[in-house]
Write a protein that holds these residues in place. Structure first.
Motif, PDB file in Angstrom:
ATOM      1  N   VAL A   1      50.503   9.156  47.889  1.00  7.58           N
ATOM      2  CA  VAL A   1      49.985   9.727  46.645  1.00  7.58           C
ATOM      3  C   VAL A   1      48.570   9.211  46.449  1.00  7.58           C
ATOM      4  CG1 VAL A   1      50.264   9.898  44.139  1.00  7.58           C
ATOM      5  CG2 VAL A   1      52.287   9.832  45.622  1.00  7.58           C
ATOM      6  N   ASN A   2      47.625  10.125  46.299  1.00  8.03           N
ATOM      7  CA  ASN A   2      46.237   9.709  46.065  1.00  8.03           C
ATOM      8  C   ASN A   2      46.150   8.950  44.742  1.00  8.03           C
ATOM      9  OD1 ASN A   2      43.436  10.021  47.131  1.00  8.03           O
ATOM     10  ND2 ASN A   2      43.108  10.944  45.121  1.00  8.03           N
ATOM     11  N   PRO A   3      45.326   7.916  44.643  1.00 11.28           N
ATOM     12  CA  PRO A   3      45.306   7.115  43.402  1.00 11.28           C
ATOM     13  C   PRO A   3      44.858   7.880  42.163  1.00 11.28           C
ATOM     14  CG  PRO A   3      44.310   5.888  45.212  1.00 11.28           C
ATOM     15  CD  PRO A   3      44.517   7.289  45.703  1.00 11.28           C
ATOM     16  N   TYR A   4      44.123   8.958  42.324  1.00 14.21           N
ATOM     17  CA  TYR A   4      43.614   9.664  41.151  1.00 14.21           C
ATOM     18  C   TYR A   4      43.950  11.145  41.221  1.00 14.21           C
ATOM     19  CZ  TYR A   4      39.800  10.820  44.402  1.00 14.21           C
ATOM     20  OH  TYR A   4      39.075  11.247  45.487  1.00 14.21           O
ATOM     21  N   THR A   5      43.866  11.774  40.065  1.00 14.17           N
ATOM     22  CA  THR A   5      44.058  13.215  39.942  1.00 14.17           C
ATOM     23  C   THR A   5      43.157  13.705  38.821  1.00 14.17           C
ATOM     24  OG1 THR A   5      45.706  14.985  39.721  1.00 14.17           O
ATOM     25  CG2 THR A   5      45.981  13.052  38.323  1.00 14.17           C
ATOM     26  N   PHE A   6      43.287  14.970  38.422  1.00 14.18           N
ATOM     27  CA  PHE A   6      42.372  15.547  37.437  1.00 14.18           C
ATOM     28  C   PHE A   6      43.148  16.336  36.391  1.00 14.18           C
ATOM     29  CE2 PHE A   6      39.989  14.905  41.284  1.00 14.18           C
ATOM     30  CZ  PHE A   6      38.783  14.373  40.828  1.00 14.18           C
ATOM     31  N   VAL A   7      42.832  16.078  35.126  1.00 15.15           N
ATOM     32  CA  VAL A   7      43.361  16.877  34.024  1.00 15.15           C
ATOM     33  C   VAL A   7      42.394  18.031  33.785  1.00 15.15           C
ATOM     34  CG1 VAL A   7      43.941  16.912  31.569  1.00 15.15           C
ATOM     35  CG2 VAL A   7      44.507  14.912  32.962  1.00 15.15           C
ATOM     36  N   PRO A   8      42.870  19.279  33.776  1.00 12.77           N
ATOM     37  CA  PRO A   8      41.954  20.418  33.644  1.00 12.77           C
ATOM     38  C   PRO A   8      41.103  20.339  32.379  1.00 12.77           C
ATOM     39  CG  PRO A   8      44.168  21.149  34.220  1.00 12.77           C
ATOM     40  CD  PRO A   8      44.274  19.702  33.905  1.00 12.77           C
ATOM     41  N   PHE A   9      39.911  20.905  32.463  1.00  8.76           N
ATOM     42  CA  PHE A   9      39.039  20.987  31.295  1.00  8.76           C
ATOM     43  C   PHE A   9      39.601  22.011  30.304  1.00  8.76           C
ATOM     44  CE2 PHE A   9      35.532  19.855  34.428  1.00  8.76           C
ATOM     45  CZ  PHE A   9      35.460  18.540  34.002  1.00  8.76           C
ATOM     46  N   PRO A  10      39.379  21.787  29.005  1.00  7.00           N
ATOM     47  CA  PRO A  10      39.796  22.799  28.026  1.00  7.00           C
ATOM     48  C   PRO A  10      38.848  23.983  28.058  1.00  7.00           C
ATOM     49  CG  PRO A  10      38.647  21.020  26.912  1.00  7.00           C
ATOM     50  CD  PRO A  10      38.778  20.607  28.364  1.00  7.00           C
ATOM     51  N   GLY A  11      39.327  25.116  27.648  1.00  4.66           N
ATOM     52  CA  GLY A  11      38.492  26.305  27.628  1.00  4.66           C
ATOM     53  C   GLY A  11      37.614  26.401  26.402  1.00  4.66           C
ATOM     54  N   ARG A  12      37.706  25.396  25.520  1.00  4.63           N
ATOM     55  CA  ARG A  12      36.954  25.482  24.270  1.00  4.63           C
ATOM     56  C   ARG A  12      36.693  24.085  23.731  1.00  4.63           C
ATOM     57  NH1 ARG A  12      39.596  27.807  18.726  1.00  4.63           N
ATOM     58  NH2 ARG A  12      37.770  27.731  17.359  1.00  4.63           N
ATOM     59  N   VAL A  13      35.504  23.860  23.193  1.00  3.03           N
ATOM     60  CA  VAL A  13      35.150  22.624  22.498  1.00  3.03           C
ATOM     61  C   VAL A  13      34.660  23.012  21.109  1.00  3.03           C
ATOM     62  CG1 VAL A  13      33.589  20.651  22.421  1.00  3.03           C
ATOM     63  CG2 VAL A  13      34.588  21.353  24.591  1.00  3.03           C
ATOM     64  N   VAL A  14      35.315  22.460  20.088  1.00  5.74           N
ATOM     65  CA  VAL A  14      34.962  22.785  18.699  1.00  5.74           C
ATOM     66  C   VAL A  14      33.971  21.740  18.191  1.00  5.74           C
ATOM     67  CG1 VAL A  14      35.813  23.123  16.360  1.00  5.74           C
ATOM     68  CG2 VAL A  14      37.209  23.841  18.314  1.00  5.74           C
TER      69      VAL A  14
ATOM     70  N   ASP B   1      23.050  17.475  19.669  1.00  5.07           N
ATOM     71  CA  ASP B   1      22.635  17.777  18.298  1.00  5.07           C
ATOM     72  C   ASP B   1      23.513  16.979  17.337  1.00  5.07           C
ATOM     73  OD1 ASP B   1      21.944  18.781  15.853  1.00  5.07           O
ATOM     74  OD2 ASP B   1      22.358  20.883  16.335  1.00  5.07           O
ATOM     75  N   PRO B   2      22.970  16.009  16.607  1.00  2.00           N
ATOM     76  CA  PRO B   2      23.802  15.184  15.718  1.00  2.00           C
ATOM     77  C   PRO B   2      24.388  15.953  14.545  1.00  2.00           C
ATOM     78  CG  PRO B   2      21.481  14.684  15.388  1.00  2.00           C
ATOM     79  CD  PRO B   2      21.556  15.595  16.581  1.00  2.00           C
ATOM     80  N   THR B   3      23.975  17.192  14.353  1.00  2.00           N
ATOM     81  CA  THR B   3      24.573  18.005  13.297  1.00  2.00           C
ATOM     82  C   THR B   3      25.675  18.909  13.824  1.00  2.00           C
ATOM     83  OG1 THR B   3      22.974  19.819  13.548  1.00  2.00           O
ATOM     84  CG2 THR B   3      22.366  18.002  12.077  1.00  2.00           C
ATOM     85  N   SER B   4      25.945  18.829  15.129  1.00  2.30           N
ATOM     86  CA  SER B   4      26.984  19.655  15.744  1.00  2.30           C
ATOM     87  C   SER B   4      27.620  18.859  16.868  1.00  2.30           C
ATOM     88  CB  SER B   4      26.391  20.969  16.276  1.00  2.30           C
ATOM     89  OG  SER B   4      27.389  21.770  16.878  1.00  2.30           O
ATOM     90  N   LEU B   5      28.706  18.151  16.548  1.00  4.17           N
ATOM     91  CA  LEU B   5      29.326  17.216  17.484  1.00  4.17           C
ATOM     92  C   LEU B   5      30.767  17.600  17.777  1.00  4.17           C
ATOM     93  CD1 LEU B   5      28.056  13.803  16.042  1.00  4.17           C
ATOM     94  CD2 LEU B   5      27.075  15.144  17.911  1.00  4.17           C
ATOM     95  N   CYS B   6      31.207  17.252  18.991  1.00  2.24           N
ATOM     96  CA  CYS B   6      32.600  17.464  19.395  1.00  2.24           C
ATOM     97  C   CYS B   6      33.495  16.466  18.659  1.00  2.24           C
ATOM     98  CB  CYS B   6      32.732  17.305  20.905  1.00  2.24           C
ATOM     99  SG  CYS B   6      32.604  15.584  21.469  1.00  2.24           S
TER     100      CYS B   6
END
Length: 812
Positions: A182-195, A487-492
């Motif tokens: 088993v490889n030591p790492y894997t990847f969690v998919p990126f979300p399709g949206r960031v609010v 942009d500090p007025t629009s943050l995740c």
């Protein structure tokens, strides 16, 4: 009136039996009692001809009206006849007629035709009409079709469950297999949206927002690497900033945050395949440099390859890169396309030929016929009168890009300066010394250069088999919505909670606009309750991450090997990138794994490079730390997100154990790939204030974690929660067999103790799984990592000769 088929009439009991036609769907045989006043008329209708017969019937308001003016009907059985249905009259097997399935209201699929006998009898009364008859069964044809749908769905569900159980059983067996890892790492998919939205600010505690503190208890479930500066028998302390980084990483994934730390310009480099250099390449000696950058060089007029034995005989023990020899060059090239000095030719010390010694790692120790391999060194003819050539700035930038991936450069990213000279050994005999690869040059250094028609140096390399850059920078391989907030007025969500750093350069006009945003959460140090006994270890090597391993880091729709003359499929810039750059698979996470025993994976071995081995102290499993986390001006959803990042089970597995004994784990400290640092977090105490309780006499609000967690879940868009199953898998303690976690081995697990050095050599695995072109032998398609939700996370251990050992796998 309804169209029916009357199947029977009993004048004595006044019972009438009929089947509704219902457009051909039919139904169950219905029995009704006929009032005395209507019995005579019904008897007259039924006596006009044999039953069953088609007619119209009304039964309502205590009366019965029947008109049997329709044709007689024949009761038939139904069976499949190829792609049609054959109706045969009961009691007369020689009397039958075939209909298309659709004419009888049936779909023509294989499964329906196979079970047409199960429907029931068919009352046939019109051979040529659009409705030739009707079915006799409870619920009619529609009821049977619905039952069939339910039966098939149940059967499919049962089959899927059997397959799932079989797959889980097979996966469990494969995870125990000695020839898989088993490889030591894997990847969690990126979300399709960031609010993104404007953060709350720090001016005041607005209504509906909360401040307070959490007391968190951390418990290590396995050995943990103590921070540098720790002492055996002293209090163990993890800085708050290091813990904050761990929690933020989980929060970014769980809440749909941006990629706060990402090198958008990164492009990996790759080692070249063995081939002769073109004629526009030659050796050169650095003449002038500035801060390690070569400005001018003196190129060689000719390059001759000379056997190491001849050069050693001429120079003796003092042979090194830059040594001078004298020789008579050959008149013609060999089949390899280069000038090679005859074995009997004389070589003497001193002269106009400069020697370049390079690493022997890629040299064949044995020839195909089994005879010992031979080390050839490149010698360039560079008299002192040779004219200088300028080095193009672009050549230096390209060289810096590819040298960053060189093994020795990676090994020497430590505070200790690397040695200037290292021995060149082939196969076990020291030939001479070479310069350590640092990516910097001094006057007198020897290197390979390529010049354009004007004579300007446009490319640099340190050996004939060197490295080349990939293509398609990292910033173009991740979704644009995941790029860091600016942009500090629009943050995740994560930048609103933990803060956003101002990493951008100043504007050209010199203004230094502030784009950073301070976080609303502060992490104190995580400190043990008392002294902790630490164990000193020589930790096994850990190098920098290698995103260039494209078969693991990139998403693939096409795993075919490369075409002739093209780079292996795994490389950034290979053919699959031609139409659209393959994206990065997601956020990188390490599995929770056992360090293993005999010896543990974190323990350095004799074959490990001393440059990569470090002294560390380990804390034992069960070690606990206590930490205070304060927060200010959070809404309930943001507070729930903080709790979820500390205890992911509470949202990833609702209803499961929400204490420290849950399935999910975090990682604290170094050595994650080696199985170190797995731990749980538990909130053991909490205080919450709102505006009234903090600044006035109002009672503090109740600490209601389930309410806060529920608000967080409700605030997460579907595109984010869709990634949670993958996150749950990578954070869980038992998703993989921890004893089989390793970087790609070069031998089976059963051979690990007998030959640790061979086990730690991944070269063959990447050679046979990278999607390279081969003129002979089997194709070697690219082998990617399994998705984190797959029940089987194992990969085959590929090593030279394993295809004979495991013929069923071949080069899987």
């Amino acid at each position: 009136m309804a169209l029916v088929v009357v199947t029977g009439w009993d004048e004595g009991t006044r019972l009438l039996r009929y089947v509704p036609v219902d457009g051909g769907g039919g139904g169950d045989e219905i029995v009704v009692g006929v009032p005395v006043g209507d019995a005579g008329e019904v008897s007259a209708e039924c006596g006009q001809g044999p039953l069953p017969r088609v007619g119209e019937l009304v039964v309502e308001d205590g009366g019965c009206l029947l008109d049997l003016s329709g044709p007689p009907a024949r009761r038939c059985t139904a069976k499949r006849d190829g792609v049609a249905v054959r109706l045969t009259e009961r009691g007369a097997s020689d009397r039958g007629v075939t209909f298309p399935a659709a004419s009888l209201g049936l779909p023509g699929d294989e499964a329906t035709l196979e079970r047409v006998r199960q429907i029931g009898d068919y009352l046939l009364f019109d051979l040529s009409g659009p409705v030739p008859g009707c079915w006799v069964r409870p619920g009619g044809l529609s009821g049977w079709l619905a039952e069939e749908t339910r039966r098939r769905e149940q059967k499919a569900a049962e089959a899927a469950l059997r397959r799932e159980r079989a797959a889980a059983k097979a996966a469990k067996a494969r995870m125990q297999s000695p020839d898989r890892f088993v490889n030591p790492y894997t990847f969690v998919p990126f979300p399709g949206r960031v609010v993104r939205r404007e953060p709350a600010g720090h001016e005041w505690l607005a209504p509906g927002r909360l401040s307070g503190r959490l007391v968190v208890r951390w418990e290590f479930t396995g050995p943990a690497q103590a921070p540098d500066g720790s002492t055996d028998g002293g209090v163990l302390r993890f800085s708050g900033s290091s813990v904050k980084g761990v929690v933020r990483s989980v929060h970014e994934t769980m809440a749909g945050g941006c990629l706060r730390i990402v090198d958008e310009e990164f492009v990996p480099s790759y080692r070249d395949t063995a081939s002769a250099l073109s004629d526009d390449w030659t050796l050169a000696v650095v003449s002038t440099e500035f801060d390690g950058q070569p400005l001018t060089v003196r190129p060689a007029g000719q390059v001759v390859w000379v056997r190491s034995g001849q050069i050693v005989a001429a120079c003796g023990a003092g042979l090194r890169t830059g040594s001078r020899v004298d020789l008579e060059p050959p008149a013609s090239k060999t089949s390899l396309g280069r000038y090679e000095l005859d074995e009997q030719a004389r070589v003497s010390g001193g002269g106009d030929w400069v020697v370049l010694l390079t690493d022997t790692g890629t040299r064949q120790k044995k020839r195909k016929d089994g005879s010992p391999g031979v080390y050839f060194a490149a010698c360039g003819h560079i008299p002192d009168t040779t004219a200088e050539a300028e080095v193009d700035e672009a050549a230096w930038r390209r060289f810096r890009q590819v040298v960053a991936g060189a093994r020795e450069v990676i090994q020497h990213r430590t505070p200790d300066p690397p040695p200037t000279w290292v021995p060149v050994t082939f196969p076990k005999q020291v030939i001479g010394r070479r310069k350590t690869v640092t990516g910097r040059f001094e006057p007198g250094d020897v290197l390979w250069v390529r010049r354009d028609q004007s004579g300007r140096v446009v490319e640099l390399r340190l050996s004939a088999i060197w490295r080349h850059p990939g293509a398609g920078p990292l910033g173009e391989r991740i979704p644009p919505q995941l790029l860091p907030c600016t942009d500090p007025t629009s943050l995740c969500p994560s930048c609103r909670l933990f803060g956003s750093a101002d990493t951008r350069v100043r504007d050209e006009d010199g203004r230094a606009d502030q784009r950073a945003y301070a976080g609303h959460v502060r992490f104190g140090d995580a400190v043990s309750d008392g002294p902790v006994a630490l164990t000193a270890v020589r930790r096994a090597p850990m190098s920098a991450p290698r995103p260039g391993a494209g078969q693991f880091y990139l998403s693939y729709a096409d795993r075919r090997p490369a075409r002739e003359g093209r780079p292996p499929t795994r490389e950034w810039g290979a053919d699959p990138d031609s139409s659209q750059l393959r994206p990065v698979r997601g956020r990188k996470f390490y599995w929770h794994s056992a360090p293993g025993t005999h010896p543990p994976r974190y323990e350095a071995q004799a074959h490990h490079s001393p440059k990569m081995v470090t002294d560390k102290l380990l804390a034992p499993p069960g070690t606990t730390l206590t930490q205070t986390v304060t927060f200010d001006s959070l809404d309930p959803a943001e507070l729930g997100g903080l709790l979820a990042a500390l205890q992911p089970d509470r949202v990833l597995r609702p209803g499961s154990d929400t204490g420290g004994g849950g399935l999910s784990r975090l990682h604290l400290g170094g050595g994650k790939p080696l199985g170190l640092g797995s731990c749980t977090a538990t909130v053991v105490d909490a205080q919450v204030w709102d505006m009234e309780s903090r600044y006035g006499d109002g009672p503090p609000p109740a600490y209601a974690p389930e309410v806060f967690l529920g608000a967080f879940v409700a605030a997460c868009p579907d595109e984010v929660t869709a990634t949670w199953p993958a996150l749950a898998a990578v954070l869980a303690a038992g998703t993989v067999n921890g004893a089989r976690v390793s970087y790609p081995p070069g031998a089976d697990w059963t051979d690990r103790q007998r030959d640790l050095k061979r086990f730690d050599e991944p070269y063959t695995f990447f050679t046979v799984t990278s999607g390279m072109f081969l003129k002979k032998g089997e194709e070697r398609p690219l082998l990617p990592l399994p998705d984190p939700t797959d029940p089987d996370q194992t990969l085959p251990i590929n090593y030279k000769g394993h295809e004979e050992h495991r013929p069923e796998e071949r080069w899987t």
